[in-house]
Structures are given as structure tokens and as C-alpha cells.
Design a protein around this motif. Structure first.
Motif, mmCIF file in Angstrom:
data_model
loop_
_atom_site.group_PDB
_atom_site.id
_atom_site.type_symbol
_atom_site.label_atom_id
_atom_site.label_comp_id
_atom_site.label_asym_id
_atom_site.label_seq_id
_atom_site.Cartn_x
_atom_site.Cartn_y
_atom_site.Cartn_z
ATOM 1 N N VAL A 161 -3.626 3.931 9.017
ATOM 2 C CA VAL A 161 -2.657 4.283 8.337
ATOM 3 C C VAL A 161 -3.027 5.422 7.176
ATOM 4 N N TYR A 162 -1.988 6.368 7.021
ATOM 5 C CA TYR A 162 -2.367 7.194 6.033
ATOM 6 C C TYR A 162 -1.626 6.909 4.711
ATOM 7 N N LEU A 163 -2.415 6.952 3.647
ATOM 8 C CA LEU A 163 -2.042 6.594 2.220
ATOM 9 C C LEU A 163 -1.840 7.939 1.352
ATOM 10 N N THR A 164 -0.876 7.872 0.470
ATOM 11 C CA THR A 164 -0.966 8.996 -0.491
ATOM 12 C C THR A 164 -1.710 8.877 -1.700
ATOM 13 N N GLU A 165 -2.187 7.540 -2.021
ATOM 14 C CA GLU A 165 -3.216 7.313 -3.061
ATOM 15 C C GLU A 165 -4.512 6.754 -2.561
ATOM 16 N N LEU A 166 -5.538 7.040 -3.236
ATOM 17 C CA LEU A 166 -6.935 6.417 -2.806
ATOM 18 C C LEU A 166 -7.081 5.163 -3.454
ATOM 19 N N VAL A 167 -6.731 4.307 -2.705
ATOM 20 C CA VAL A 167 -6.814 2.578 -2.934
ATOM 21 C C VAL A 167 -8.250 2.283 -2.560
ATOM 22 N N PRO A 168 -9.048 1.531 -3.349
ATOM 23 C CA PRO A 168 -10.365 1.311 -2.889
ATOM 24 C C PRO A 168 -10.259 0.173 -1.686
ATOM 25 N N ALA A 169 -10.897 0.759 -0.582
ATOM 26 C CA ALA A 169 -10.938 0.063 0.612
ATOM 27 C C ALA A 169 -10.970 -1.460 0.447
ATOM 28 N N GLU A 170 -11.902 -1.989 -0.174
ATOM 29 C CA GLU A 170 -12.087 -3.405 -0.510
ATOM 30 C C GLU A 170 -10.587 -3.980 -0.946
ATOM 31 N N ASP A 171 -10.055 -3.367 -1.818
ATOM 32 C CA ASP A 171 -8.652 -3.670 -2.479
ATOM 33 C C ASP A 171 -7.611 -3.703 -1.389
ATOM 34 N N LEU A 205 0.824 -1.068 0.037
ATOM 35 C CA LEU A 205 -0.039 0.135 0.008
ATOM 36 C C LEU A 205 0.954 1.084 0.079
ATOM 37 N N PRO A 206 0.337 2.407 -0.570
ATOM 38 C CA PRO A 206 1.280 3.479 -0.758
ATOM 39 C C PRO A 206 1.103 4.391 0.567
ATOM 40 N N TYR A 207 1.834 4.005 1.449
ATOM 41 C CA TYR A 207 1.815 4.552 3.067
ATOM 42 C C TYR A 207 2.725 5.959 2.977
#
Length: 279
Positions: A76-86, A43-45
Motif C-alpha cells: 500500500v502506498y502512503l503519502t506520509e512516512l508512518v513508522p512501520a511498527e505503528d 493510514l494516509p493512503y
């Protein structure tokens, strides 16, 4: 990884259990394990700024070593919006079975930290009674209701400090079931805030003393420790099975908006199965 100075961040809240042998992980070991799971998930954390950048992630309050849980959370803070299910699927594939995430969803960036927001915790205790003894439902009810009615404060020692547990303030509600084999299921609804929180092992030690006719913490010292030598109980299991947010006038809110289902292998799932079998 991208630096957190970029303006767009996404706060992913993840629910996960702490079960089996992993309940013996200390809090720092748990943090290290969860961060390894996030890294393996790809994940892009986001990372913090400064001389020692680290993952931008926050947790709920520490569990005592040996206490399991069906309701832990981390943000966790991400730099891209990854779908929550993914994101959930990737975290599940990267996690050990007894820490495998249950659910995930995005929450507002401006919401308070988990440790500041959560102010109620629900515990489930399984107490194994000494085979030569018998603890009745009436005896348990008398002790527990008496503590709350009289506003008892239980003195205990933690390290070098002597503290007290205000039962009336911290114990919002409790219920119990004495099983045919003598085991006791005890549920505790507790308050946690900046002024303190209830530690289940203190209640267990105090209950052990009270059932022997002693004044808890007065006739015998109670020491807050992960391993206790008790006379009434040969052993016990403790599980944190719910963490909640109580807002005045707005009722009860769960950190992800709904109550989590107890995962297979948890104390909560076993208790529910036993309750059904005894109907």
C-alpha cells in the motif's frame, strides 16, 4: 486523501494470513476486505488519478477459493512516512483475526510488483485417505518421483480450455509424510512465472488417479475446480505457506527479507506440532 501526483510516496509492504472461514473469500472479496482494513486503520493512503480514483494498493497472485495461506502480501502506498511498527499495529487493530497482519516494512518504490517479483511458491497439503484404503510411503514416492523423472505433463480442463501441467518444470521439489492414522502431509515447492504456475488441486486429482493405477488426465478427465470428487481421498486441505523470490546467482529472498512464522491456527502450525509430537 492526498492525490498521488504529489512527489513523495512510501511503499509499505504488509504480510498477512488468510485462515479459518476467510479462506473461502474470493479474490475480489479479499481485496474489498483488505481495503476496508486500510481505511479503518486511518493510514494516509495514496489514491490514483482519473475519473474513478481508488486506493493505490497491489497484491500477490490470487489464491484458489478454499486455500488458506500464512504468507500473503500487499503493498500500500502512503503519502506520509508512518513508522512501520505503528502502521502494523493500526492495521492489526482494524483487521479480522483470520486476516490480521503479521509484519510490515517499507520497500523501495522501484521494486517490481509483487506478482512480477515472486517466482516460487511453497504449498502444504493435508490429504485424508479413504478409511477402507491404505496408501503406503513407497506408493507415494513411486508416483511422485516417477512424474518428475519422466517429465510427465498432466492434462486437465479449466473452463472450456484443455491445458497441461508440466510437472518437471513447475514442481521443483516435494516431500511427504504418512501419519499413523493414514493422513498424508504433502509439501510442494513450485515455480510460478509468466508461463504458468502449479495448481495444487491438479496434483491432488492426478495423485488420486495414479494411486488407483490410472494414467492421470488420460484414463479419466481432470477438471480444475474448487470442489473435487475423489476416490482415494475423502477430503483435503491446502495452504500456501511461503512465497519467495529466486534471483539467479543470489539465492532465495523473501518478500520482507525473512521467512514468516506460521500463525496459530494455520495448517503449517498444526503440521509442525504433529511432527514434534511424533519425534
Amino acid at each position: 486523501m492526498t492525490n498521488v501526483s504529489e512527489p513523495t510516496l512510501f511503499r509499505l509492504r504488509v504480510a498477512y494470513p488468510k485462515l479459518g472461514r476467510l479462506k473461502y473469500l474470493g479474490h475480489l472479496e479479499l481485496i474489498h476486505t483488505v481495503e476496508q482494513v486500510v481505511r479503518r486503520s486511518k493510514l494516509p493512503y495514496a489514491v490514483t488519478q482519473g475519473f474513478s480514483p481508488h486506493m493505490r494498493i497491489a497484491y500477490t497472485s490470487a489464491l484458489p477459493v478454499g486455500t488458506s495461506s500464512t504468507a500473503e502480501y500487499f503493498d500500500v502506498y502512503l503519502t506520509e512516512l508512518v513508522p512501520a511498527e505503528d502502521a502494523l499495529r493500526r492495521l492489526q487493530n482494524a483487521a479480522p483475526v483470520d486476516l490480521r497482519p503479521i509484519d510490515a516494512a517499507y520497500v523501495e518504490l522501484r521494486r517490481p510488483a509483487l506478482t512480477a517479483e515472486i517466482n516460487e511458491v511453497h504449498y502444504l497439503l493435508e490429504l485424508m485417505v479413504e478409511p477402507t484404503l491404505e496408501v503406503s510411503d513407497d506408493a507415494l514416492s513411486q508416483v511422485l518421483s516417477g512424474w518428475r523423472d519422466r517429465g510427465v505433463e498432466i492434462a486437465y480442463r479449466r473452463g472450456k480450455k484443455v491445458k497441461s501441467l508440466d510437472v518437471r518444470r513447475l514442481l521443483k521439489d516435494c516431500s511427504h509424510i504418512v501419519m499413523p492414522d493414514g493422513r498424508i502431509w504433502l509439501e510442494l515447492d513450485t515455480l510460478c512465472d509468466n508461463d504458468g504456475s502449479l495448481r495444487p488441486e491438479i496434483i491432488i486429482a492426478a495423485l488420486d488417479q495414479a494411486l488407483r493405477g490410472l494414467e492421470p488426465g488420460v484414463d479419466e478427465e481432470i477438471v480444475s475446480t474448487g470442489i473435487q470428487r475423489l476416490a482415494t481421498f475423502t477430503s483435503y486441505n491446502v495452504e500456501r505457506c511461503s512465497q519467495r523470490i529466486r534471483v539467479d546467482g543470489s539465492g532465495e529472498i523473501h518478500p520482507l527479507g525473512h521467512e514468516l512464522e506460521a500463525p496459530r491456527g494455520s495448517l503449517s502450525a498444526r503440521s509442525a506440532a504433529e511432527a514434534l509430537s511424533n519425534l
